[in-house]
Design a protein around this motif. Structure first.
Motif, PDB file in Angstrom:
ATOM      1  N   MET A  27       0.862  -1.180   0.000  1.00  0.00           N
ATOM      2  CA  MET A  27       0.000   0.000   0.000  1.00  0.00           C
ATOM      3  C   MET A  27       0.900   1.232   0.000  1.00  0.00           C
ATOM      4  O   MET A  27       2.082   1.147   0.357  1.00  0.00           O
ATOM      5  CB  MET A  27      -0.913   0.029   1.236  1.00  0.00           C
ATOM      6  N   PHE A  28       0.345   2.360  -0.420  1.00  0.00           N
ATOM      7  CA  PHE A  28       1.054   3.629  -0.381  1.00  0.00           C
ATOM      8  C   PHE A  28       0.283   4.606   0.484  1.00  0.00           C
ATOM      9  O   PHE A  28      -0.949   4.565   0.547  1.00  0.00           O
ATOM     10  CB  PHE A  28       1.197   4.225  -1.792  1.00  0.00           C
ATOM     11  N   TYR A  29       1.043   5.486   1.136  1.00  0.00           N
ATOM     12  CA  TYR A  29       0.423   6.551   1.923  1.00  0.00           C
ATOM     13  C   TYR A  29       1.244   7.814   1.742  1.00  0.00           C
ATOM     14  O   TYR A  29       2.475   7.776   1.781  1.00  0.00           O
ATOM     15  CB  TYR A  29       0.372   6.201   3.415  1.00  0.00           C
ATOM     16  N   GLN A  30       0.550   8.930   1.542  1.00  0.00           N
ATOM     17  CA  GLN A  30       1.224  10.219   1.456  1.00  0.00           C
ATOM     18  C   GLN A  30       0.554  11.165   2.437  1.00  0.00           C
ATOM     19  O   GLN A  30      -0.640  11.432   2.342  1.00  0.00           O
ATOM     20  CB  GLN A  30       1.179  10.786   0.043  1.00  0.00           C
ATOM     21  N   ALA A  31       1.341  11.645   3.382  1.00  0.00           N
ATOM     22  CA  ALA A  31       0.848  12.578   4.383  1.00  0.00           C
ATOM     23  C   ALA A  31       0.943  14.002   3.847  1.00  0.00           C
ATOM     24  O   ALA A  31       1.536  14.236   2.796  1.00  0.00           O
ATOM     25  CB  ALA A  31       1.656  12.431   5.671  1.00  0.00           C
ATOM     26  N   GLY A  32       0.405  14.921   4.586  1.00  0.00           N
ATOM     27  CA  GLY A  32       0.421  16.307   4.149  1.00  0.00           C
ATOM     28  C   GLY A  32       1.411  17.161   4.906  1.00  0.00           C
ATOM     29  O   GLY A  32       1.455  18.362   4.726  1.00  0.00           O
ATOM     30  N   GLY A  33       2.223  16.544   5.770  1.00  0.00           N
ATOM     31  CA  GLY A  33       3.146  17.308   6.596  1.00  0.00           C
ATOM     32  C   GLY A  33       4.463  17.581   5.912  1.00  0.00           C
ATOM     33  O   GLY A  33       4.594  17.480   4.696  1.00  0.00           O
ATOM     34  N   CYS A  34       5.457  17.887   6.719  1.00  0.00           N
ATOM     35  CA  CYS A  34       6.785  18.181   6.176  1.00  0.00           C
ATOM     36  C   CYS A  34       7.641  16.920   6.149  1.00  0.00           C
ATOM     37  O   CYS A  34       7.218  15.861   6.572  1.00  0.00           O
ATOM     38  CB  CYS A  34       7.466  19.259   7.016  1.00  0.00           C
ATOM     39  N   CYS A  35       8.829  17.070   5.651  1.00  0.00           N
ATOM     40  CA  CYS A  35       9.839  15.993   5.600  1.00  0.00           C
ATOM     41  C   CYS A  35       9.314  14.777   4.852  1.00  0.00           C
ATOM     42  O   CYS A  35       8.883  14.902   3.735  1.00  0.00           O
ATOM     43  CB  CYS A  35      10.313  15.648   7.002  1.00  0.00           C
ATOM     44  N   GLU A  36       9.330  13.591   5.498  1.00  0.00           N
ATOM     45  CA  GLU A  36       8.910  12.388   4.788  1.00  0.00           C
ATOM     46  C   GLU A  36       7.439  12.434   4.399  1.00  0.00           C
ATOM     47  O   GLU A  36       6.999  11.705   3.542  1.00  0.00           O
ATOM     48  CB  GLU A  36       9.229  11.119   5.580  1.00  0.00           C
TER      49      GLU A  36
END
Length: 124
Positions: A27-36
């Protein structure tokens, strides 16, 4: 014709296949924060705990691609293309990291015509 919200490059397809061989379903996940958080992270399916109202924008190579609800609100008018770069990203938890690779997203804004026919999303 339904317009997909996400696609991937051949390089990403090849890397996903390699990771599936070693780890199984992904699965893939993309957060909305900084860095990773600004880079998509690849996990064994179920290896990342989704938060309430996270959004699945579609699948790449039979792998769900989830994004943070706030990130989706910001980018809901954009098409995502999953790509791969050589080198280490800001994170270190994504499965491609030991291979010296980093997943990356390229964005483009949907046309008015595409906006009328977008694939539906699902919420956690």
């Amino acid at each position: 014709m339904t317009i997909k919200r996400i696609d991937c490059t051949e390089k990403a397809k090849n890397l996903i296949a390699q990771l599936k061989t070693k780890h199984g379903e992904l699965m893939f996940y993309q957060a909305g924060g900084c860095c990773e958080g600004t880079q998509p992270q690849c996990f064994v399916k179920g290896g990342f705990y989704l938060r309430m109202n996270d959004v699945c924008i579609g699948e790449v190579e039979d792998c769900e691609f989830w994004v943070d609800k706030d990130l989706f609100e910001y980018w809901k008018h954009a098409h995502f293309t999953l790509d791969v770069l050589d080198g280490f990203g800001a994170g270190g938890f994504s499965l491609e990291t030991p291979l010296g690779k980093t997943f990356k997203i390229q964005y483009r804004i949907f046309t008015e015509e595409e906006e009328k026919n977008l694939a539906p999303v699902k919420y956690a």
